[in-house]
Enzyme design. Sequence first.
Site, PDB file in Angstrom:
ATOM      1  N   LYS A   1       5.065   8.629  -7.115  1.00  0.00           N
ATOM      2  CA  LYS A   1       5.556   9.524  -6.100  1.00  0.00           C
ATOM      3  C   LYS A   1       7.139   9.857  -6.492  1.00  0.00           C
ATOM      4  CE  LYS A   1       4.498   7.973  -2.090  1.00  0.00           C
ATOM      5  NZ  LYS A   1       3.956   6.774  -2.721  1.00  0.00           N
TER       6      LYS A   1
ATOM      7  N   LYS B   1       7.356   0.824   1.726  1.00  0.00           N
ATOM      8  CA  LYS B   1       7.935   0.159   0.633  1.00  0.00           C
ATOM      9  C   LYS B   1       9.114   0.868   0.298  1.00  0.00           C
ATOM     10  CE  LYS B   1       5.375   0.545  -2.764  1.00  0.00           C
ATOM     11  NZ  LYS B   1       4.605   1.560  -1.935  1.00  0.00           N
TER      12      LYS B   1
ATOM     13  N   ASP C   1      -1.879  -0.207  -4.089  1.00  0.00           N
ATOM     14  CA  ASP C   1      -3.105   0.018  -4.008  1.00  0.00           C
ATOM     15  C   ASP C   1      -4.137   0.556  -5.031  1.00  0.00           C
ATOM     16  OD1 ASP C   1      -2.807   2.622  -1.575  1.00  0.00           O
ATOM     17  OD2 ASP C   1      -1.758   2.276  -3.230  1.00  0.00           O
TER      18      ASP C   1
ATOM     19  N   LYS D   1       0.874  -1.104   0.054  1.00  0.00           N
ATOM     20  CA  LYS D   1       0.107   0.100   0.000  1.00  0.00           C
ATOM     21  C   LYS D   1       1.040   1.177   0.065  1.00  0.00           C
ATOM     22  CE  LYS D   1      -3.207   2.258   2.805  1.00  0.00           C
ATOM     23  NZ  LYS D   1      -2.492   3.441   2.733  1.00  0.00           N
TER      24      LYS D   1
END
Length: 265
Positions: A42, A17, A126, A12
């Site tokens: 991102k 991560k 996600d 998620k």
Amino acid sequence: MKKARGIAIYGKGGIGKSTVVSNLAAAYSQNEKVMVIGCDPKADTTRTLVGRRIPTILDTMRENKNASGGDVLFTGYGNVICVESGGPEPGVGCAGRGVIVAMSLLERIGVFEDDLGIIIYDVLGDVVCGGFAVPLREEYAKEVYIVTSGEYMALYAANNISKGIKKLKGRLGGIICNCRGIEREQEMVREFAEKIGSQVVGVIPRSDLVQKSEINAQTVVERFPESEQAQTYSQLAASILSNQKFVVPEPMDVEEFEKFFHQFN
């Protein structure tokens, strides 16, 4: 020339991560030639390896359709080769398109023909989008690990990721518990792993050394190499490298997942 070991880390958004991936890469770099491919829009996976944000493949190719390796490949701590796929401008386009474009460019410039030992993919888990399945669907990564905590949405996403892995007949190597300090957290994550037919390959305790390192755009392995937290990442790296248990997971359906989660709350 040996073929690189492709490892995909899913989870998620916001579960940690990128922290796991960058510290794994730093740990592996002591003995292996490593590449990290950030597949999250991102584009922050490699910041702590390079010491700054690097230009993404999508941003670079908007200005130069004929981009070369020198335009998108950057060297970080431990000589880790770093790449960020990037994403579209907010509100425009598909979030997973960056992954598709990135892999095509990396193929074209021959990155995967280099003498790499390990390639780690940091993949958002996600968002239901085909682009994020590329590392698995196109078999760039032969094994998958899911990062989760004991939080509801993190486990829910992990269960959904398992559905995707099953659909693609991927090889799940295990679950990484990135602790948030929740009551019975490790027990919950271990039982979740068992429920889907897998295992926990590592438990990462909550530590303020992570934030202290990331403020300085460094990994824990680089900034606090003698710390217990750095040793935890090194142990996880060794656990993944020696892992022999890979399964096609059997995720829970919605009702089963709700029942599973609520027994701990």
